[in-house]
Design a protein around this motif. Structure first.
Motif, PDB file in Angstrom:
ATOM      1  N   ASP A  79       0.822  -1.212   0.000  1.00  0.00           N
ATOM      2  CA  ASP A  79       0.000   0.000   0.000  1.00  0.00           C
ATOM      3  C   ASP A  79       0.859   1.267   0.000  1.00  0.00           C
ATOM      4  O   ASP A  79       1.911   1.311   0.642  1.00  0.00           O
ATOM      5  CB  ASP A  79      -0.877   0.036   1.260  1.00  0.00           C
ATOM      6  CG  ASP A  79      -2.040  -0.942   1.168  1.00  0.00           C
ATOM      7  OD1 ASP A  79      -1.999  -1.853   0.315  1.00  0.00           O
ATOM      8  OD2 ASP A  79      -2.992  -0.812   1.953  1.00  0.00           O
ATOM      9  N   ASP A  80       0.381   2.262  -0.705  1.00  0.00           N
ATOM     10  CA  ASP A  80       0.852   3.659  -0.633  1.00  0.00           C
ATOM     11  C   ASP A  80       1.914   4.040  -1.667  1.00  0.00           C
ATOM     12  O   ASP A  80       2.135   5.217  -1.906  1.00  0.00           O
ATOM     13  CB  ASP A  80       1.384   4.040   0.767  1.00  0.00           C
ATOM     14  CG  ASP A  80       0.357   3.788   1.874  1.00  0.00           C
ATOM     15  OD1 ASP A  80      -0.830   3.606   1.547  1.00  0.00           O
ATOM     16  OD2 ASP A  80       0.749   3.766   3.055  1.00  0.00           O
TER      17      ASP A  80
ATOM     18  N   HIS B  38      -4.893   9.689  -0.210  1.00  0.00           N
ATOM     19  CA  HIS B  38      -4.921   8.808   0.954  1.00  0.00           C
ATOM     20  C   HIS B  38      -5.868   9.282   2.057  1.00  0.00           C
ATOM     21  O   HIS B  38      -5.509   9.383   3.224  1.00  0.00           O
ATOM     22  CB  HIS B  38      -3.504   8.608   1.517  1.00  0.00           C
ATOM     23  CG  HIS B  38      -3.349   7.295   2.234  1.00  0.00           C
ATOM     24  ND1 HIS B  38      -3.551   7.155   3.588  1.00  0.00           N
ATOM     25  CD2 HIS B  38      -3.054   6.061   1.781  1.00  0.00           C
ATOM     26  CE1 HIS B  38      -3.351   5.891   3.934  1.00  0.00           C
ATOM     27  NE2 HIS B  38      -3.061   5.194   2.851  1.00  0.00           N
TER      28      HIS B  38
ATOM     29  N   HIS C 136      -5.322   3.650  -4.887  1.00  0.00           N
ATOM     30  CA  HIS C 136      -5.393   3.787  -3.423  1.00  0.00           C
ATOM     31  C   HIS C 136      -5.771   5.228  -3.071  1.00  0.00           C
ATOM     32  O   HIS C 136      -5.367   5.729  -2.038  1.00  0.00           O
ATOM     33  CB  HIS C 136      -4.033   3.393  -2.850  1.00  0.00           C
ATOM     34  CG  HIS C 136      -4.014   3.082  -1.382  1.00  0.00           C
ATOM     35  ND1 HIS C 136      -4.971   2.321  -0.759  1.00  0.00           N
ATOM     36  CD2 HIS C 136      -3.122   3.418  -0.412  1.00  0.00           C
ATOM     37  CE1 HIS C 136      -4.662   2.202   0.532  1.00  0.00           C
ATOM     38  NE2 HIS C 136      -3.553   2.874   0.772  1.00  0.00           N
TER      39      HIS C 136
ATOM     40  N   PRO D 130      -7.959   3.191   1.690  1.00  0.00           N
ATOM     41  CA  PRO D 130      -6.993   3.701   2.669  1.00  0.00           C
ATOM     42  C   PRO D 130      -7.471   3.403   4.100  1.00  0.00           C
ATOM     43  O   PRO D 130      -8.651   3.606   4.409  1.00  0.00           O
ATOM     44  CB  PRO D 130      -6.966   5.207   2.395  1.00  0.00           C
ATOM     45  CG  PRO D 130      -7.341   5.329   0.955  1.00  0.00           C
ATOM     46  CD  PRO D 130      -8.354   4.239   0.729  1.00  0.00           C
TER      47      PRO D 130
HETATM   48 ZN   LIG Z   1      -2.542   3.233   2.624  1.00  0.00          ZN
END
Ligand SMILES: [Zn+2]
Length: 256
Positions: free
Chosen positions: A46-47, A103, A99, A138
């Motif tokens: 993630d991210d 966020h 994503h 998120p």
């Molecule tokens: Zn995230």
């Protein structure tokens, strides 16, 4: 007196019950002897953190692919991967998913802002040349409106961050359940056990959620050495029947 008689009897029943269990139940597979029949593993990041790029060679060496959920509003900025790096990962066979733009917790934005966060992010990633079908909420936060927007923006699936393993086929493709967070003190045997337990419990889909890949830079980080060993183990287990696939691949196969 009544109790002193009852307790030894109860203890006897419990003890004999425990002792006879292994003889009556099927032998439990250990990591050493296991043959996988019904288990799929997906590795997800993630991210779009800059340190994620370091797993590229590890994935390639072990012939496995992962899904990277990208916050496109952060791409090319300090601490995050560049679009060129994302393209390298993608061209290796890894998946790029969405994503959101910045966020945000999707349950805390509404209407046009919610739509922009999800749809504009997907458009940005598509503009980089990626086929984008997978999304991750998120913080794992979503409600019915958020789920609807994710579907309307064209995402075929969306991942949360808890309640895994997921069933095959999944119960709710826009609320895919993931294994517990991998954090800085999650050890390799525990990660392996997550996978073998899924198989031993009849199979399913173990979706792992990673964030940073570094040695102690963050609470939600996996050490590069640990990830390396886990990837190696996963790569080896493929010859024992284990499937390691991107989220998009799993969902695509489910459509057929
Ligand atoms: Zn995230």
């Amino acid at each position: 007196m009544r109790y002193s008689l009852k307790f030894p009897a109860l203890l006897f029943i419990l003890l004999t019950g425990c002792i006879s269990m292994p003889a009556t139940s099927a032998p439990t597979n250990t990591a050493e002897n296991i043959t996988f029949r019904n288990t799929i593993v997906s590795l997800t990041f993630d991210d779009g953190d800059a340190d994620n790029y370091s797993v590229r060679s590890i994935l390639a060496e072990n012939k496995i692919h992962a899904t990277f959920y990208i916050v496109s509003g952060f791409t090319n900025s300090n601490g995050y991967m560049s679009d060129d790096q994302l393209r390298d990962l993608y061209n290796d066979g890894n998946e790029i998913g969405g994503h959101t733009l910045s966020h945000v917790k999707l349950s805390e934005v509404r209407g046009e802002e919610l739509k922009r966060e999800v749809c504009q992010d997907r458009s940005n990633l598509a503009a980089y040349g990626f086929e984008v079908t997978s999304f991750a909420y998120p913080f794992g936060h979503y409600d019915e409106e958020a789920r609807r927007v994710v579907m309307d923006c064209g995402y075929g699936n969306a991942r949360g961050v808890s309640d895994g393993p997921e069933a095959l086929p999944p119960v709710n493709v826009h609320g895919l359940r993931a294994m517990p967070y991998i954090v800085s003190d999650t050890r390799l045997p525990k990660m392996i056990r997550y996978v073998t337990e899924v198989e031993n419990n009849g199979g399913g889909w173990a979706i792992f959620v990673f964030h940073h890949v570094c040695d102690g830079c963050d609470q939600y980080a996996i050490k590069p050495g640990v990830f390396n060993k886990f990837a190696q183990w996963l790569g080896e287990q493929q010859s024992n029947g284990l499937n390691v696939k991107t989220v998009g691949e799993v969902m695509k196969e489910g459509d057929q």
